[in-house]
Write an enzyme that holds these catalytic residues in place. Structure first.
Site, PDB file in Angstrom:
ATOM      1  N   ASP A 153      15.094  -4.515   6.412  1.00  0.00           N
ATOM      2  CA  ASP A 153      14.785  -3.349   5.580  1.00  0.00           C
ATOM      3  C   ASP A 153      13.291  -3.058   5.606  1.00  0.00           C
ATOM      4  O   ASP A 153      12.501  -3.738   4.958  1.00  0.00           O
ATOM      5  CB  ASP A 153      15.253  -3.601   4.138  1.00  0.00           C
ATOM      6  CG  ASP A 153      16.740  -3.370   3.984  1.00  0.00           C
ATOM      7  OD1 ASP A 153      17.222  -2.306   4.415  1.00  0.00           O
ATOM      8  OD2 ASP A 153      17.424  -4.260   3.432  1.00  0.00           O
ATOM      9  N   HIS A 175      19.772  -7.624   8.923  1.00  0.00           N
ATOM     10  CA  HIS A 175      19.460  -6.237   8.543  1.00  0.00           C
ATOM     11  C   HIS A 175      18.029  -6.222   8.004  1.00  0.00           C
ATOM     12  O   HIS A 175      17.752  -6.747   6.927  1.00  0.00           O
ATOM     13  CB  HIS A 175      20.471  -5.791   7.480  1.00  0.00           C
ATOM     14  CG  HIS A 175      20.316  -4.385   7.015  1.00  0.00           C
ATOM     15  ND1 HIS A 175      20.879  -3.314   7.656  1.00  0.00           N
ATOM     16  CD2 HIS A 175      19.662  -3.874   5.952  1.00  0.00           C
ATOM     17  CE1 HIS A 175      20.589  -2.204   7.004  1.00  0.00           C
ATOM     18  NE2 HIS A 175      19.839  -2.511   5.963  1.00  0.00           N
ATOM     19  N   GLY A 189      15.829   1.351  -1.502  1.00  0.00           N
ATOM     20  CA  GLY A 189      14.594   0.825  -2.069  1.00  0.00           C
ATOM     21  C   GLY A 189      14.679  -0.556  -2.677  1.00  0.00           C
ATOM     22  O   GLY A 189      13.654  -1.216  -2.814  1.00  0.00           O
ATOM     23  N   HIS A 229      16.537  -1.054   9.635  1.00  0.00           N
ATOM     24  CA  HIS A 229      16.785   0.110   8.766  1.00  0.00           C
ATOM     25  C   HIS A 229      15.430   0.652   8.317  1.00  0.00           C
ATOM     26  O   HIS A 229      14.770   0.057   7.472  1.00  0.00           O
ATOM     27  CB  HIS A 229      17.634  -0.361   7.567  1.00  0.00           C
ATOM     28  CG  HIS A 229      17.946   0.710   6.571  1.00  0.00           C
ATOM     29  ND1 HIS A 229      18.479   0.425   5.338  1.00  0.00           N
ATOM     30  CD2 HIS A 229      17.809   2.058   6.618  1.00  0.00           C
ATOM     31  CE1 HIS A 229      18.658   1.554   4.664  1.00  0.00           C
ATOM     32  NE2 HIS A 229      18.255   2.553   5.407  1.00  0.00           N
ATOM     33  N   SER A 251      21.947  -9.239  -1.718  1.00  0.00           N
ATOM     34  CA  SER A 251      22.020 -10.256  -2.768  1.00  0.00           C
ATOM     35  C   SER A 251      23.295 -11.090  -2.744  1.00  0.00           C
ATOM     36  O   SER A 251      23.256 -12.276  -3.084  1.00  0.00           O
ATOM     37  CB  SER A 251      21.833  -9.611  -4.138  1.00  0.00           C
ATOM     38  OG  SER A 251      22.558  -8.438  -4.219  1.00  0.00           O
ATOM     39  N   ASP A 253      25.694   0.192   3.142  1.00  0.00           N
ATOM     40  CA  ASP A 253      24.532  -0.579   2.685  1.00  0.00           C
ATOM     41  C   ASP A 253      24.282  -0.353   1.197  1.00  0.00           C
ATOM     42  O   ASP A 253      23.975   0.765   0.780  1.00  0.00           O
ATOM     43  CB  ASP A 253      23.307  -0.124   3.507  1.00  0.00           C
ATOM     44  CG  ASP A 253      22.058  -0.925   3.215  1.00  0.00           C
ATOM     45  OD1 ASP A 253      22.133  -1.917   2.467  1.00  0.00           O
ATOM     46  OD2 ASP A 253      20.992  -0.548   3.760  1.00  0.00           O
ATOM     47  N   GLY A 254      24.392  -1.447   0.436  1.00  0.00           N
ATOM     48  CA  GLY A 254      24.071  -1.401  -0.986  1.00  0.00           C
ATOM     49  C   GLY A 254      25.240  -1.798  -1.860  1.00  0.00           C
ATOM     50  O   GLY A 254      26.279  -1.138  -1.854  1.00  0.00           O
ATOM     51  N   GLY A 255      25.076  -2.907  -2.577  1.00  0.00           N
ATOM     52  CA  GLY A 255      26.093  -3.325  -3.544  1.00  0.00           C
ATOM     53  C   GLY A 255      27.392  -3.817  -2.934  1.00  0.00           C
ATOM     54  O   GLY A 255      28.421  -3.878  -3.614  1.00  0.00           O
TER      55      GLY A 255
HETATM   56  C1  DX5 Z   1      18.408  -1.071  -0.144  1.00  0.00           C
HETATM   57  C2  DX5 Z   1      18.441  -1.766   1.179  1.00  0.00           C
HETATM   58  C3  DX5 Z   1      19.616  -2.655   1.314  1.00  0.00           C
HETATM   59  C4  DX5 Z   1      19.645  -3.782   0.311  1.00  0.00           C
HETATM   60  C5  DX5 Z   1      21.047  -4.298   0.164  1.00  0.00           C
HETATM   61  O1  DX5 Z   1      17.352  -0.216  -0.142  1.00  0.00           O
HETATM   62  O2  DX5 Z   1      18.529  -0.829   2.213  1.00  0.00           O
HETATM   63  O3  DX5 Z   1      19.742  -3.141   2.638  1.00  0.00           O
HETATM   64  O4  DX5 Z   1      18.802  -4.821   0.652  1.00  0.00           O
HETATM   65  O5  DX5 Z   1      21.045  -5.252  -0.835  1.00  0.00           O
HETATM   66  P1  DX5 Z   1      22.309  -5.512  -1.772  1.00  0.00           P
HETATM   67  O6  DX5 Z   1      23.419  -5.939  -0.886  1.00  0.00           O
HETATM   68  O7  DX5 Z   1      21.849  -6.559  -2.723  1.00  0.00           O
HETATM   69  O8  DX5 Z   1      22.616  -4.214  -2.464  1.00  0.00           O
HETATM   70 ZN    ZN Z   2      19.148  -1.456   4.277  1.00  0.00          ZN
END
Ligand code: DX5
Ligand code: ZN
Length: 220
Positions: A37, A35, A147, A68, A203, A180-182
């Site tokens: 970013d 993915h 972000g 993305h 992460s 996407d996210g957390g």
């Molecule tokens: C956030 C990004 C995500 C992020 C996800 O702006 O679009 O792709 O890297 O990271 P985690 O899984 O740590 O939330």
């Molecule tokens: Zn993303």
């Protein structure tokens, strides 16, 4: 047949371009997608990389690339991302003031045989983006403010995912739902039960001492 859950590991926790390429290489055979970013310092505060790095990653590893675009003018470089070898290109609904341009962009991506995704920020309701979801391959639900990686999953995403899945079923559409996210090993199962097909992980995978184990556990 058990539904397959795709894992898309995010580049966001890595800072140097060389390290991103090495990370991508190390994930071959483990994750389904990388993915990527892309941030432009306008749509989101941070700036990351552009199509040049996508090209380099593509030349150095076998992973399909899930790009993305967190950028304010996605149309400017779509052609370059296609040429660089992106497999999925996801644009943000909020980046298009003129929604006709959003429709045109989705069509452009698909006409070039690349999968097209639409993403919505936490504050955007699904109702708003619904009319644009008939022709996409992926609907990417942001479960954190775009972000940065490492943020906590926003529970508001659960009802949104349910709503999107219900809409997909009602209309017999085939797009994939990506979140996407957390995302982590605790919420992954619930997310896939609600209809998510692609789990993005920044992460959770990056920090793991055994990345293969964590990816497999996310996949369930
Ligand atoms: C956030 C990004 C995500 C992020 C996800 O702006 O679009 O792709 O890297 O990271 P985690 O899984 O740590 O939330
Ligand atoms: Zn993303």
């Amino acid at each position: 047949m058990k539904k397959y859950t795709y894992i898309s590991v995010s580049t966001d926790p890595i800072l140097s371009y060389q390290d991103i390429v090495e990370y991508a290489k190390s994930l071959q055979g483990l994750t389904d997608f990388l993915h990527c970013d892309v941030m432009d310092g306008k749509f989101v505060p941070k700036t990351t990389f552009d199509y040049n790095l996508i090209k380099t990653i593509n030349a150095n590893c076998l992973l399909p690339l899930d790009v993305h675009l967190m950028v304010s003018e996605p149309r400017d470089d779509i052609k370059k991302y296609i040429e660089a070898g992106a497999n999925i290109i996801t644009v943000h609904y909020e980046a298009f003031e003129d929604k006709n341009k959003l429709v045109e962009t989705i069509k452009y991506i698909k006409d070039h045989n690349v999968l097209a995704g639409i993403s919505l920020k936490p504050e955007t309701s699904f109702k708003e983006i619904k009319p644009y979801c008939y022709d996409v391959d992926v609907v990417l639900v942001m479960s954190v403010t775009p972000g940065a990686s490492g943020q906590k999953f926003g529970n508001y995403a659960y009802p949104k995912i349910k709503e999107i899945d219900a809409f997909r079923k009602e209309n017999q559409l085939n797009f994939k739902i990506e979140v996407d996210g957390g995302v982590n090993t605790e919420n992954a199962k619930l997310l896939t039960n609600l209809g998510v097909d692609i789990l993005v992980s920044g992460s959770c995978v990056y920090k793991a001492s055994n990345r293969e184990e964590v990816i497999n556990s996310l996949r369930g």
